[in-house]
Design an enzyme around this catalytic site. Sequence first.
Site, PDB file in Angstrom:
ATOM      1  N   HIS A 157     -34.414  53.527 -50.823  1.00  0.00           N
ATOM      2  CA  HIS A 157     -34.154  52.131 -50.547  1.00  0.00           C
ATOM      3  C   HIS A 157     -34.757  51.071 -51.562  1.00  0.00           C
ATOM      4  O   HIS A 157     -34.135  49.936 -51.483  1.00  0.00           O
ATOM      5  CB  HIS A 157     -34.403  51.753 -49.049  1.00  0.00           C
ATOM      6  CG  HIS A 157     -33.801  52.539 -47.965  1.00  0.00           C
ATOM      7  ND1 HIS A 157     -32.639  52.036 -47.177  1.00  0.00           N
ATOM      8  CD2 HIS A 157     -33.740  53.965 -47.582  1.00  0.00           C
ATOM      9  CE1 HIS A 157     -32.249  52.648 -46.259  1.00  0.00           C
ATOM     10  NE2 HIS A 157     -32.862  53.843 -46.654  1.00  0.00           N
ATOM     11  N   ASP A 354     -36.264  44.205 -56.284  1.00  0.00           N
ATOM     12  CA  ASP A 354     -36.072  44.437 -55.058  1.00  0.00           C
ATOM     13  C   ASP A 354     -34.824  45.447 -54.773  1.00  0.00           C
ATOM     14  O   ASP A 354     -33.930  45.410 -55.683  1.00  0.00           O
ATOM     15  CB  ASP A 354     -35.566  43.227 -54.110  1.00  0.00           C
ATOM     16  CG  ASP A 354     -36.207  43.320 -52.630  1.00  0.00           C
ATOM     17  OD1 ASP A 354     -36.036  44.507 -52.076  1.00  0.00           O
ATOM     18  OD2 ASP A 354     -36.407  42.182 -52.118  1.00  0.00           O
TER      19      ASP A 354
HETATM   20  P1  ADP Z   1     -37.552  44.391 -47.175  1.00  0.00           P
HETATM   21  O1  ADP Z   1     -37.028  45.625 -46.675  1.00  0.00           O
HETATM   22  O2  ADP Z   1     -38.416  44.598 -48.434  1.00  0.00           O
HETATM   23  O3  ADP Z   1     -38.491  43.844 -46.295  1.00  0.00           O
HETATM   24  P2  ADP Z   1     -35.073  43.279 -47.274  1.00  0.00           P
HETATM   25  O4  ADP Z   1     -34.619  41.652 -47.504  1.00  0.00           O
HETATM   26  O5  ADP Z   1     -34.107  43.997 -47.813  1.00  0.00           O
HETATM   27  O6  ADP Z   1     -36.460  43.311 -47.571  1.00  0.00           O
HETATM   28  O7  ADP Z   1     -34.965  43.304 -45.619  1.00  0.00           O
HETATM   29  C1  ADP Z   1     -35.713  42.511 -44.731  1.00  0.00           C
HETATM   30  C2  ADP Z   1     -35.086  42.644 -43.298  1.00  0.00           C
HETATM   31  O8  ADP Z   1     -36.181  41.975 -42.432  1.00  0.00           O
HETATM   32  C3  ADP Z   1     -34.168  41.605 -43.121  1.00  0.00           C
HETATM   33  O9  ADP Z   1     -33.036  42.057 -42.365  1.00  0.00           O
HETATM   34  C4  ADP Z   1     -34.573  40.393 -42.685  1.00  0.00           C
HETATM   35  O10 ADP Z   1     -33.915  39.306 -42.137  1.00  0.00           O
HETATM   36  C5  ADP Z   1     -35.797  40.854 -41.897  1.00  0.00           C
HETATM   37  N1  ADP Z   1     -36.719  39.886 -42.096  1.00  0.00           N
HETATM   38  C6  ADP Z   1     -37.609  39.414 -43.052  1.00  0.00           C
HETATM   39  N2  ADP Z   1     -38.549  38.490 -42.933  1.00  0.00           N
HETATM   40  C7  ADP Z   1     -38.450  38.531 -41.468  1.00  0.00           C
HETATM   41  C8  ADP Z   1     -39.035  37.550 -40.661  1.00  0.00           C
HETATM   42  N3  ADP Z   1     -40.103  36.622 -41.040  1.00  0.00           N
HETATM   43  N4  ADP Z   1     -38.806  37.650 -39.207  1.00  0.00           N
HETATM   44  C9  ADP Z   1     -37.711  38.175 -38.763  1.00  0.00           C
HETATM   45  N5  ADP Z   1     -37.164  39.101 -39.690  1.00  0.00           N
HETATM   46  C10 ADP Z   1     -37.460  39.347 -41.131  1.00  0.00           C
END
Ligand code: ADP
Length: 445
Positions: A157, A354
């Site tokens: 991922h 990312d």
């Molecule tokens: P990572 O997997 O590195 O955290 P991604 O952007 O691919 O980054 O996925 C993050 C997921 O987590 C997304 O679905 C996003 O909506 C969720 N997310 C990120 N920050 C928050 C937050 N503050 N509260 C709730 N969900 C979150």
Amino acid sequence: MSSRLVIVANRVPNPKDRGATAGGLAVALHDAVAQREAMWFGWSGQTAEATAERPAEVVQGRLTYATLDLGREAYTRYYQGFANAVLWPTLHYRLGLARFQREDYIGYRAVNAAFAAALAPLLRPGDLVWTHDFHLFPFGRELRRLGCTQRQGFFLHVPFPPFGLFCALPRAEELLADLAAYDVIGVQTEDDAANLRGALEAVGQGEAARRVAAFPVGIDADAFLRLAERALSRVETRRFEQSLVGRALVMGVDRLDYTKGLPQRFAGYAQLLARFTTNRGRATYLQVTPVSRGDVAQYRSLRRELDEWAGRINGQYAEPDWVPLRYMTRPVQRPVLAGFMRLARVGLVTPLRDGMNLVAKEYVAAQNPADPGVLVLSRFAGAAPSMPGALLVNPLDPDEIAESLDAALSMPREERVARWQANRPAVWEASARAWSQSFLAALEG
Ligand code: ADP
């Protein structure tokens, strides 16, 4: 009848978390799991005196959750140590942050072997085994050592860096040999695929290099759009909108992680206020950044740095009736976040590196097609090549972030609509469903 799907992941979703509360991987695999008999296998999220030998099982119709508690020592070595303090920074091109200790590496391999030994007796001959992410590089080879001949796929991922960087990791060659045990080796982007192929070839695994392919992960865009639309009538969304008193909202949503480029992003916003002064009092930036991995030292120091930035920006620019930066480290529920994203005139997504970045896709999905906001996106996010409508920035350059923010905040509606239309295919077509279907088609051979 399709064969049973066994999903192996470090963290297995909680059977009680469904729909809006479910985490990313559970959402992405929702369809794949709904359409056949399936099993989730992995860590329970709990620690115990010693790593469990037999998984606890919860059966819900055709879906089984089989999870193991991790021993405390295993948690430190495998999870905090090798996975999060070595592989995570290295795979995100941050060699200088990696803290290699041989005991952690040994612990990492031992947990993978223990997990494989716990799964092997549960496997049936025709099962498809799909293993996820950097915690589990050795898992497939460990299963093979135990005589399991099922088709096995692996999906990474996070990014995969060029070999010149990856080979600095002690035991890099052994980890690449681990990957070679999988029948399908999936990564997010064509760049990652080229890097991984190059690495495999460099260590004499040229045959395995031909099993590498890119499968860009996505979201269920219609479901997210519905969430965002419904959120507009929620009291949290209405109160938040009223609090903006007509100011344009810039929004960032990230886990608190050093890959997300947050200090540089805050510096970019500070530059916007310093250089493009018409935005003072006209824009409000909301950054939602729940603390993650708070027990790792580098995350604690990042948190302090961001606290300082937030204090400095607000101290310097706030007016009695305007706070330029609203910074939250408490988690916000997904449906509420979707509503906030809908309101945002700018989605500010500037990771230094990312794998994909689903927040970028969620932001596009949440918009009103007739009056959409603008995505300001790092060109080092896996999502960038598929988002021709985004304003791409170098996340290390605060001036460029400021210039793009100013352009986004003053962009006329027709251009915003055209740019949103250009991003639409990446979000609706490269969906979660398309991702799991195409990977499983490859795995089924
Ligand atoms: P990572 O997997 O590195 O955290 P991604 O952007 O691919 O980054 O996925 C993050 C997921 O987590 C997304 O679905 C996003 O909506 C969720 N997310 C990120 N920050 C928050 C937050 N503050 N509260 C709730 N969900 C979150």
